[in-house]
Design a protein around this motif. Structure first.
Motif, PDB file in Angstrom:
ATOM      1  N   ASP A  30       0.857  -1.235   0.129  1.00 22.27           N
ATOM      2  CA  ASP A  30      -0.178   0.254  -0.171  1.00 22.27           C
ATOM      3  C   ASP A  30       0.720   1.219   0.031  1.00 22.27           C
ATOM      4  O   ASP A  30       0.411   2.483  -0.243  1.00 22.27           O
ATOM      5  CB  ASP A  30      -0.887   0.167   1.168  1.00 22.27           C
ATOM      6  N   HIS A  31       2.054   1.072   0.258  1.00 21.10           N
ATOM      7  CA  HIS A  31       2.920   2.289   0.320  1.00 21.10           C
ATOM      8  C   HIS A  31       3.495   2.753  -0.976  1.00 21.10           C
ATOM      9  O   HIS A  31       4.337   3.804  -1.331  1.00 21.10           O
ATOM     10  CB  HIS A  31       4.181   2.214   1.173  1.00 21.10           C
ATOM     11  N   TYR A  32       3.200   1.684  -2.189  1.00 26.80           N
ATOM     12  CA  TYR A  32       3.885   1.861  -3.488  1.00 26.80           C
ATOM     13  C   TYR A  32       2.815   1.964  -4.469  1.00 26.80           C
ATOM     14  O   TYR A  32       1.616   1.138  -4.221  1.00 26.80           O
ATOM     15  CB  TYR A  32       4.660   0.981  -3.469  1.00 26.80           C
ATOM     16  N   ASP A  33       2.887   2.542  -5.715  1.00 24.77           N
ATOM     17  CA  ASP A  33       2.289   2.335  -6.672  1.00 24.77           C
ATOM     18  C   ASP A  33       2.443   0.959  -7.323  1.00 24.77           C
ATOM     19  O   ASP A  33       3.864   0.570  -7.263  1.00 24.77           O
ATOM     20  CB  ASP A  33       2.515   3.298  -7.620  1.00 24.77           C
ATOM     21  N   SER A  52      -2.484   3.215  -8.482  1.00 22.69           N
ATOM     22  CA  SER A  52      -1.787   4.111  -7.387  1.00 22.69           C
ATOM     23  C   SER A  52      -1.832   3.549  -5.992  1.00 22.69           C
ATOM     24  O   SER A  52      -2.659   2.563  -5.765  1.00 22.69           O
ATOM     25  CB  SER A  52      -2.416   5.670  -7.219  1.00 22.69           C
ATOM     26  N   SER A  53      -1.185   4.120  -4.992  1.00 25.26           N
ATOM     27  CA  SER A  53      -0.927   3.546  -3.620  1.00 25.26           C
ATOM     28  C   SER A  53      -2.456   3.662  -3.022  1.00 25.26           C
ATOM     29  O   SER A  53      -2.746   2.683  -1.965  1.00 25.26           O
ATOM     30  CB  SER A  53       0.086   4.372  -2.789  1.00 25.26           C
TER      31      SER A  53
END
Length: 119
Positions: A30-33, A52-53
Motif C-alpha cells: 500500500d506504500h507503493y504504486d 496508485s497506492s
C-alpha cells in the motif's frame, strides 16, 4: 533484497480469464504504486497497468483497457490483475513492480508468471 512474487499464470484458451496476484512479505504494498508489465519472447517489455497506492488512480495501456482490471486487497498485502477475454497475443511473462506510476521508476520487481493463450 525485496522480491515481489507473481502467481496465477497458466495455459488457457482464447476467451478465457486469469487472475494474477502480486505479493511480498518484505514491504507494505500500500506504500507503493504497483505496475504490471509483460514481455513476450523477442519483444520489448510492455507496460499494462499501474494502480496508485491509494487505488484512486489506475492507468491501463490501450491494448488491455476494458479487458484487464487492477485491484488491491490491503488486508492480504496483495495486488491483482484480472485478465479477461484473453487472446494468443496476450501470451507473455507477466511481472509486477513496486514504485511510482508517474515517474515510471520501480524499486522492486517480481520474476514473473507465464501466461500462455492457445487453442
Amino acid at each position: 533484497q525485496v522480491q515481489l512474487v507473481e502467481s496465477g499464470g497458466g495455459l488457457v484458451q482464447p476467451g478465457d480469464s486469469l487472475k494474477l496476484a502480486c505479493v511480498t512479505s518484505a514491504v507494505t504494498l500500500d506504500h507503493y504504486d504497483i505496475g504490471w508489465f509483460r514481455q513476450a519472447p523477442g519483444k520489448e517489455r510492455e507496460g499494462l497497468s499501474c494502480i496508485s497506492s491509494s487505488s484512486k488512480n489506475i492507468w491501463y495501456a490501450g491494448a488491455v483497457k476494458g479487458r484487464f482490471t487492477a485491484s488491491r486487497d490491503t488486508g492480504k498485502n496483495t495486488v491483482y490483475l484480472q485478465l479477461d477475454n484473453l487472446s494468443p497475443e496476450d501470451t507473455a511473462a507477466y511481472h509486477c513492480a513496486a514504485g511510482s506510476c508517474d515517474s515510471e521508476i520501480y524499486a522492486y520487481w517480481g520474476k514473473g508468471t507465464q501466461v500462455t493463450v492457445s487453442s
